[in-house]
Motif scaffolding. Sequence first.
Motif, mmCIF file in Angstrom:
data_model
loop_
_atom_site.group_PDB
_atom_site.id
_atom_site.type_symbol
_atom_site.label_atom_id
_atom_site.label_comp_id
_atom_site.label_asym_id
_atom_site.label_seq_id
_atom_site.Cartn_x
_atom_site.Cartn_y
_atom_site.Cartn_z
ATOM 1 N N GLY A 179 0.324 10.937 1.644
ATOM 2 C CA GLY A 179 -1.029 10.594 1.237
ATOM 3 C C GLY A 179 -1.142 9.222 0.612
ATOM 4 O O GLY A 179 -1.962 8.984 -0.278
ATOM 5 N N SER A 209 -2.189 5.411 0.875
ATOM 6 C CA SER A 209 -3.070 4.563 1.668
ATOM 7 C C SER A 209 -2.450 3.179 1.834
ATOM 8 O O SER A 209 -1.609 2.754 1.046
ATOM 9 N N SER A 248 6.160 4.138 -2.978
ATOM 10 C CA SER A 248 4.919 3.367 -3.126
ATOM 11 C C SER A 248 4.779 2.872 -4.561
ATOM 12 O O SER A 248 5.624 3.134 -5.416
#
Length: 281
Positions: free
Chosen positions: A124, A126, A227
């Motif tokens: 999930g 982006s 991330s």
Amino acid sequence: MTGRLVVVGTPIGNLGDLSPRAAEALREADLVVAEDTRVAAKLLRFIGARRPTVSFTAHNAAGRVPELLARLEAGDTLALTTDAGMPAVSDPGAELVAAARSAGHVVEVVPGPSAVTAALALAGVSGGGFLFGGFLPARPPSARFVALERLVAASGGLGLPLVLFEAPHRVSRLLGELDRLTGVHPDLQVAASREMTKVHEEVVAGTPAQVAAALPTPRGEFTLVVSGLAPLEGPSAVDLDALVAVGRQAGLSDRSVADLLRVAGIGRREAYARAQAKRPT
């Protein structure tokens, strides 16, 4: 006579994900080239096909390539598979693909499941893309950590998540190495996926320390999406002044000093302006 090498994507866990085209390619192949022939045999049984298989690994690739090129030269169709996912992606099959194309044979692809894109979807995260690092070198430890630092720096600089593969017996070590980088990247997050598409599919997300604590007995190969990586800071004005001073001491022209500044990451117009402004008096 020219043969065909068909690169066939295989399931990453659930055999039901094998596409009809992939099944057809396996049935029609004169030879199935597999990372592990036992895994290939299981896949062939699933589709009710009986085809000859041969192993192709990092350890036997040098000897196998000439044999397989000879089969292609004889006009055979070879189906290249891997244990899970797309062959030739962080996989020794890339060597055979390159050799077959170089020898003038037809190379085709039958796309299939990918642990990389599956893990990104589950994470999930982006973004407009991602950086794929595959497996880090297993040893020596110093080279491994340097490789990780470079990948993390590149990912942060691009503003993209980093995707890594890791074996179960090394994933704790990798999480520890990522935890060491949280001082430079305080927002670093990890989404670790394993057993994707299988009954016990699991995704654990959080800081490296949190993920490590939730995986006391790692099993199955992991795909990690990293991330929240901080971008690299640009060179400071003091650093740029030092570069200009060194260039002048070496007798460089304005143009050469500007080129030196551009290598340091400065734009063309600013580099020339700095080079001309710092002329010796």
